[in-house]
Design a protein around this motif. Structure first.
Motif, PDB file in Angstrom:
ATOM      1  N   LYS A   2      -3.036   7.315  -5.700  1.00  0.00           N
ATOM      2  CA  LYS A   2      -3.203   6.057  -5.086  1.00  0.00           C
ATOM      3  C   LYS A   2      -2.586   6.082  -3.460  1.00  0.00           C
ATOM      4  CE  LYS A   2      -3.042   3.843  -9.385  1.00  0.00           C
ATOM      5  NZ  LYS A   2      -3.336   2.070  -9.429  1.00  0.00           N
ATOM      6  N   LYS A   3      -3.373   5.235  -2.708  1.00  0.00           N
ATOM      7  CA  LYS A   3      -3.370   4.951  -0.995  1.00  0.00           C
ATOM      8  C   LYS A   3      -2.613   3.850  -1.505  1.00  0.00           C
ATOM      9  CE  LYS A   3      -6.465   8.550   0.929  1.00  0.00           C
ATOM     10  NZ  LYS A   3      -5.610   9.406   1.333  1.00  0.00           N
ATOM     11  N   LYS A   4      -1.671   3.658  -0.680  1.00  0.00           N
ATOM     12  CA  LYS A   4      -0.616   2.550  -0.141  1.00  0.00           C
ATOM     13  C   LYS A   4      -0.630   2.581   0.723  1.00  0.00           C
ATOM     14  CE  LYS A   4       3.058   5.173  -2.497  1.00  0.00           C
ATOM     15  NZ  LYS A   4       2.687   6.405  -3.775  1.00  0.00           N
ATOM     16  N   GLU A  30      -2.257   1.444  -4.404  1.00  0.00           N
ATOM     17  CA  GLU A  30      -1.540   0.436  -4.619  1.00  0.00           C
ATOM     18  C   GLU A  30      -0.868  -0.590  -3.152  1.00  0.00           C
ATOM     19  OE1 GLU A  30       3.261   2.173  -5.836  1.00  0.00           O
ATOM     20  OE2 GLU A  30       1.532   3.052  -5.236  1.00  0.00           O
ATOM     21  N   ILE A  31      -0.579  -1.458  -4.348  1.00  0.00           N
ATOM     22  CA  ILE A  31      -0.394  -2.803  -3.141  1.00  0.00           C
ATOM     23  C   ILE A  31       0.848  -2.616  -2.650  1.00  0.00           C
ATOM     24  CG2 ILE A  31      -0.795  -4.937  -2.400  1.00  0.00           C
ATOM     25  CD1 ILE A  31      -3.179  -5.391  -3.276  1.00  0.00           C
ATOM     26  N   LYS A  32       1.698  -2.463  -1.626  1.00  0.00           N
ATOM     27  CA  LYS A  32       2.812  -2.630  -1.619  1.00  0.00           C
ATOM     28  C   LYS A  32       3.499  -3.496  -1.195  1.00  0.00           C
ATOM     29  CE  LYS A  32       5.422   1.025  -2.226  1.00  0.00           C
ATOM     30  NZ  LYS A  32       5.529   1.174  -3.670  1.00  0.00           N
ATOM     31  N   LEU A  33       3.072  -4.374  -0.803  1.00  0.00           N
ATOM     32  CA  LEU A  33       3.469  -6.310   0.228  1.00  0.00           C
ATOM     33  C   LEU A  33       2.430  -6.719   0.667  1.00  0.00           C
ATOM     34  CD1 LEU A  33       5.634  -7.315   2.119  1.00  0.00           C
ATOM     35  CD2 LEU A  33       5.106  -6.514   3.911  1.00  0.00           C
ATOM     36  N   LEU A  34       2.644  -8.128  -0.228  1.00  0.00           N
ATOM     37  CA  LEU A  34       1.391  -8.675   0.574  1.00  0.00           C
ATOM     38  C   LEU A  34       2.050 -10.220   1.104  1.00  0.00           C
ATOM     39  CD1 LEU A  34      -0.732  -9.400  -2.762  1.00  0.00           C
ATOM     40  CD2 LEU A  34      -1.217  -8.221  -0.187  1.00  0.00           C
ATOM     41  N   SER A  35       1.960 -10.467   2.285  1.00  0.00           N
ATOM     42  CA  SER A  35       2.442 -11.306   3.114  1.00  0.00           C
ATOM     43  C   SER A  35       1.306 -12.936   3.260  1.00  0.00           C
ATOM     44  CB  SER A  35       3.160 -11.437   3.755  1.00  0.00           C
ATOM     45  OG  SER A  35       1.794 -11.605   5.280  1.00  0.00           O
ATOM     46  N   ALA A  36       2.515 -13.972   3.451  1.00  0.00           N
ATOM     47  CA  ALA A  36       1.080 -15.065   3.305  1.00  0.00           C
ATOM     48  C   ALA A  36       2.086 -16.430   4.291  1.00  0.00           C
ATOM     49  CB  ALA A  36       1.321 -16.228   2.283  1.00  0.00           C
ATOM     50  N   ASN A  37       1.741 -16.956   5.040  1.00  0.00           N
ATOM     51  CA  ASN A  37       2.805 -18.494   5.919  1.00  0.00           C
ATOM     52  C   ASN A  37       2.795 -19.237   4.723  1.00  0.00           C
ATOM     53  OD1 ASN A  37       4.016 -20.128   7.807  1.00  0.00           O
ATOM     54  ND2 ASN A  37       2.044 -20.520   8.359  1.00  0.00           N
ATOM     55  N   VAL A  52       2.186  -6.199  -7.562  1.00  0.00           N
ATOM     56  CA  VAL A  52       2.980  -5.618  -6.153  1.00  0.00           C
ATOM     57  C   VAL A  52       4.678  -6.404  -6.388  1.00  0.00           C
ATOM     58  CG1 VAL A  52       2.641  -7.011  -3.667  1.00  0.00           C
ATOM     59  CG2 VAL A  52       1.125  -6.461  -5.300  1.00  0.00           C
ATOM     60  N   LYS A  53       5.001  -6.191  -6.485  1.00  0.00           N
ATOM     61  CA  LYS A  53       7.128  -6.430  -5.791  1.00  0.00           C
ATOM     62  C   LYS A  53       7.139  -6.186  -5.058  1.00  0.00           C
ATOM     63  CE  LYS A  53       6.859  -4.094 -10.423  1.00  0.00           C
ATOM     64  NZ  LYS A  53       7.120  -4.907 -11.012  1.00  0.00           N
ATOM     65  N   ASN A  54       6.796  -6.858  -3.854  1.00  0.00           N
ATOM     66  CA  ASN A  54       7.385  -7.429  -2.470  1.00  0.00           C
ATOM     67  C   ASN A  54       6.488  -8.689  -1.811  1.00  0.00           C
ATOM     68  OD1 ASN A  54      10.071  -5.611  -2.173  1.00  0.00           O
ATOM     69  ND2 ASN A  54       7.972  -3.798  -2.216  1.00  0.00           N
ATOM     70  N   LEU A  55       7.271  -9.554  -1.899  1.00  0.00           N
ATOM     71  CA  LEU A  55       5.872 -10.744  -0.782  1.00  0.00           C
ATOM     72  C   LEU A  55       7.240 -11.288   0.601  1.00  0.00           C
ATOM     73  CD1 LEU A  55       4.771 -12.348  -4.415  1.00  0.00           C
ATOM     74  CD2 LEU A  55       4.296 -10.839  -3.073  1.00  0.00           C
ATOM     75  N   ILE A  56       6.544 -11.657   1.351  1.00  0.00           N
ATOM     76  CA  ILE A  56       6.846 -11.982   2.305  1.00  0.00           C
ATOM     77  C   ILE A  56       6.122 -12.656   2.169  1.00  0.00           C
ATOM     78  CG2 ILE A  56       7.435 -12.122   4.416  1.00  0.00           C
ATOM     79  CD1 ILE A  56       7.959  -8.961   4.315  1.00  0.00           C
ATOM     80  N   ILE A  57       6.817 -14.545   2.699  1.00  0.00           N
ATOM     81  CA  ILE A  57       6.328 -16.300   2.654  1.00  0.00           C
ATOM     82  C   ILE A  57       6.804 -16.269   3.738  1.00  0.00           C
ATOM     83  CG2 ILE A  57       6.961 -17.305   0.945  1.00  0.00           C
ATOM     84  CD1 ILE A  57       4.600 -18.379   0.943  1.00  0.00           C
ATOM     85  N   THR A  58       6.574 -16.966   4.964  1.00  0.00           N
ATOM     86  CA  THR A  58       7.583 -17.594   6.323  1.00  0.00           C
ATOM     87  C   THR A  58       7.824 -18.861   6.315  1.00  0.00           C
ATOM     88  OG1 THR A  58       5.058 -17.364   7.421  1.00  0.00           O
ATOM     89  CG2 THR A  58       6.696 -15.660   7.650  1.00  0.00           C
ATOM     90  N   ASP A  59       6.652 -19.731   5.899  1.00  0.00           N
ATOM     91  CA  ASP A  59       6.997 -21.150   5.217  1.00  0.00           C
ATOM     92  C   ASP A  59       8.517 -21.464   4.881  1.00  0.00           C
ATOM     93  OD1 ASP A  59       6.627 -23.882   6.116  1.00  0.00           O
ATOM     94  OD2 ASP A  59       6.443 -23.521   4.249  1.00  0.00           O
ATOM     95  N   LYS A  60       9.697 -21.769   5.667  1.00  0.00           N
ATOM     96  CA  LYS A  60      11.091 -21.699   4.608  1.00  0.00           C
ATOM     97  C   LYS A  60      10.839 -22.878   3.297  1.00  0.00           C
ATOM     98  CE  LYS A  60      14.978 -21.431   4.532  1.00  0.00           C
ATOM     99  NZ  LYS A  60      16.059 -19.937   4.145  1.00  0.00           N
TER     100      LYS A  60
END
Length: 252
Positions: A2-4, A30-37, A52-60
């Protein structure tokens, strides 16, 4: 194998379009990371759907909400892009789609370049304002670059294996937007709904307004100059209301 892949801005229009493509090719990616605000709910739904095991959300505030929502899941949630080393463990993934809107997309784009073999950038503000910084990172980490804007992708694809010095003109097409035939003396009466009513595309509000004012095409001229390392006098804009063709190359 699978392409990561990682998707920055996965809850925006481009991110959602890519998610739809991956949904139909689940065995290939295979999705390794998703992000949103801010859109923590959709981000969490995407994570659960694609494991998906890793998420980044930038709004506190929404980071805290997502963390509370995630109490019974084993997903790693981060509030910024300072943990990429921990997420990727210095291993390069296959692809990154960078589609965060606005200049806030520049820093994440630069930070993630070293972790991917190929980065597709849909964030035009980053290319307009920080191409010299991005290009240094691409060269340093030997990361391939693909422009996602349809005009620049067309130019990039048309130039594959060819010498850009043999191009006489790089031509970007423009639909003219919803106000193309509106007389100038009527401009003071234009309603927001009219400016948002693009004749060919359904887009987000910001890019729809930028298209109506034509400033979006000026951004694209600057993008073309930066990406292809050419002078402005080699770039033309052609009004093409039907948008069948997105770009043209005129060779010497």
């Amino acid at each position: 194998m699978k392409k990561k892949i990682a998707i920055l801005g996965s809850t925006g229009s481009i991110g959602k379009s890519l998610i739809k493509i991956i949904k139909n090719k689940k065995n290939d990616f295979e999705i390794k990371l998703l992000s949103a605000n801010k859109d923590y709910k959709n981000l969490f739904i995407q994570a659960k759907k694609f494991n998906v095991k890793n998420l980044i959300i930038t709004d506190k505030k929404n980071f805290i909400k997502l963390r509370n929502l995630n109490k019974n899941s084993n997903i790693n949630i981060y509030n910024n892009f300072n943990s990429l080393d921990k997420i990727f463990k210095k291993n390069k993934i296959d692809y990154v789609m960078s589609s965060i809107i606005g200049i806030q997309g520049l820093e994440p784009t630069m930070k993630i370049i070293k972790f991917t073999k190929t980065i597709a950038i849909a964030n035009k503000e980053s290319i307009v304002c920080g191409w010299n910084l991005i290009n240094k990172e691409l060269t340093k980490h030997r990361t391939k670059f693909i422009p996602v804007d349809s005009e620049h992708f067309s130019l990039w694809f048309g130039l594959k294996g060819l010498d850009s010095k043999k191009v006489e003109k790089f031509i970007l097409t423009a639909s003219g937007g919803p106000l193309y035939k509106t007389p100038l003396n009527n401009f003071s009466e234009i309603k927001t709904s009219e400016a948002l009513n693009h004749p060919n595309w359904k887009m987000g509000k910001k890019i729809s307004i930028d298209s109506a004012t034509m400033i979006n095409k000026i951004y694209e001229v600057i993008e073309a100059k930066n990406i292809f390392d050419i002078s402005y006098d080699k770039i033309d804009i052609l009004i093409h209301p039907k948008s069948y063709v997105h770009a043209l190359l005129k060779f010497t």
